[in-house]
Design a protein around this motif. Sequence first.
Motif, short mmCIF file in Angstrom:
data_model
loop_
_atom_site.label_atom_id
_atom_site.label_comp_id
_atom_site.label_asym_id
_atom_site.label_seq_id
_atom_site.Cartn_x
_atom_site.Cartn_y
_atom_site.Cartn_z
N ALA A 18 -78.24 12.40 13.21
CA ALA A 18 -79.09 11.81 14.24
C ALA A 18 -78.74 12.31 15.64
N ILE A 19 -77.47 12.65 15.87
CA ILE A 19 -77.07 13.09 17.22
C ILE A 19 -77.77 14.40 17.56
N ILE A 20 -77.77 15.34 16.61
CA ILE A 20 -78.38 16.64 16.87
C ILE A 20 -79.89 16.49 17.04
N LYS A 21 -80.50 15.61 16.21
CA LYS A 21 -81.96 15.43 16.33
C LYS A 21 -82.34 14.83 17.69
N THR A 22 -81.59 13.80 18.14
CA THR A 22 -81.91 13.18 19.42
C THR A 22 -81.69 14.15 20.58
N THR A 23 -80.58 14.92 20.52
CA THR A 23 -80.33 15.90 21.58
C THR A 23 -81.41 16.97 21.60
N THR A 24 -81.89 17.38 20.42
CA THR A 24 -82.97 18.37 20.37
C THR A 24 -84.25 17.83 20.98
N ARG A 25 -84.55 16.55 20.67
CA ARG A 25 -85.76 15.95 21.27
C ARG A 25 -85.67 15.92 22.79
N LEU A 26 -84.46 15.71 23.34
CA LEU A 26 -84.31 15.69 24.79
C LEU A 26 -84.37 17.10 25.37
N LEU A 27 -83.78 18.07 24.68
CA LEU A 27 -83.57 19.39 25.27
C LEU A 27 -84.78 20.31 25.19
N VAL A 28 -85.58 20.18 24.10
CA VAL A 28 -86.66 21.15 23.89
C VAL A 28 -87.67 21.18 25.05
N PRO A 29 -88.13 20.02 25.59
CA PRO A 29 -89.03 20.11 26.75
C PRO A 29 -88.39 20.76 27.97
#
Lengths: 79, 140
Positions: B3-14
């Motif tokens: 979940a940590i990697i998924k949440t960080t990806t959701r924040l970083l991609v935009p």
Amino acid sequence: MIFEFLLLVAIILAIAAVEVKDMLYAVLILGGLDLVVAVLFYLMAAPDIAITQIVVTAVFGTFIYVVAVNRTGRKEVIE
Amino acid sequence: MDAIIKTTTRLLVPLIMVFGFYVSLHGHISPGGGFPGGVILASAFLLLVIAFTEKEVEKHFSEIKIGDLKSVASIALLGIVLLEVIVRPDILHLQTPLTLWSGGVTIFLNLFGAIVVASGLVIIVYSLVKEEWKSKKSKW
């Protein structure tokens, strides 16, 4: 001073990338070598080339090498 | 992935995509340009396919639409080059040097070049990753 130090680090990383036995570690060391070379480009007043170096080789090159290692295996095979 | 990697990806991609558009749109007055901006845009997709599974990516992603985007941007690039012959004497009077709105039509060339590079690299990455998803031995 820092320029010569980074040149030395780049040479050490290049030798380490050839000599290490695990292929995945070799790919990661190669990514670090690309970052050092990008900093060297920036110190030589070429920020445009530094951006391209980081983005193409350190990101996409590492990704393609990781995919290749994932398909062929991590052990180094000497025939 | 967890979940940590998924949440960080959701924040970083935009943020990565905004930075890619910044690099490509400021290409004529600062270091950067169409090619590095396009590769930064494609690296956002790289992060996405590493963090998420096959079903989650394919719910929002279509390879055919990316190919169409590449074709449309290539035709737009050609059209801008042809249009530049006509508008070149007029457009330079409307612009102020050393600001964002300068340099003729270079800003549009950088923008559409970035879209062409990004969609081409996304297709390359997706075809590599799709083979990995198919093979059973893969750890992804």
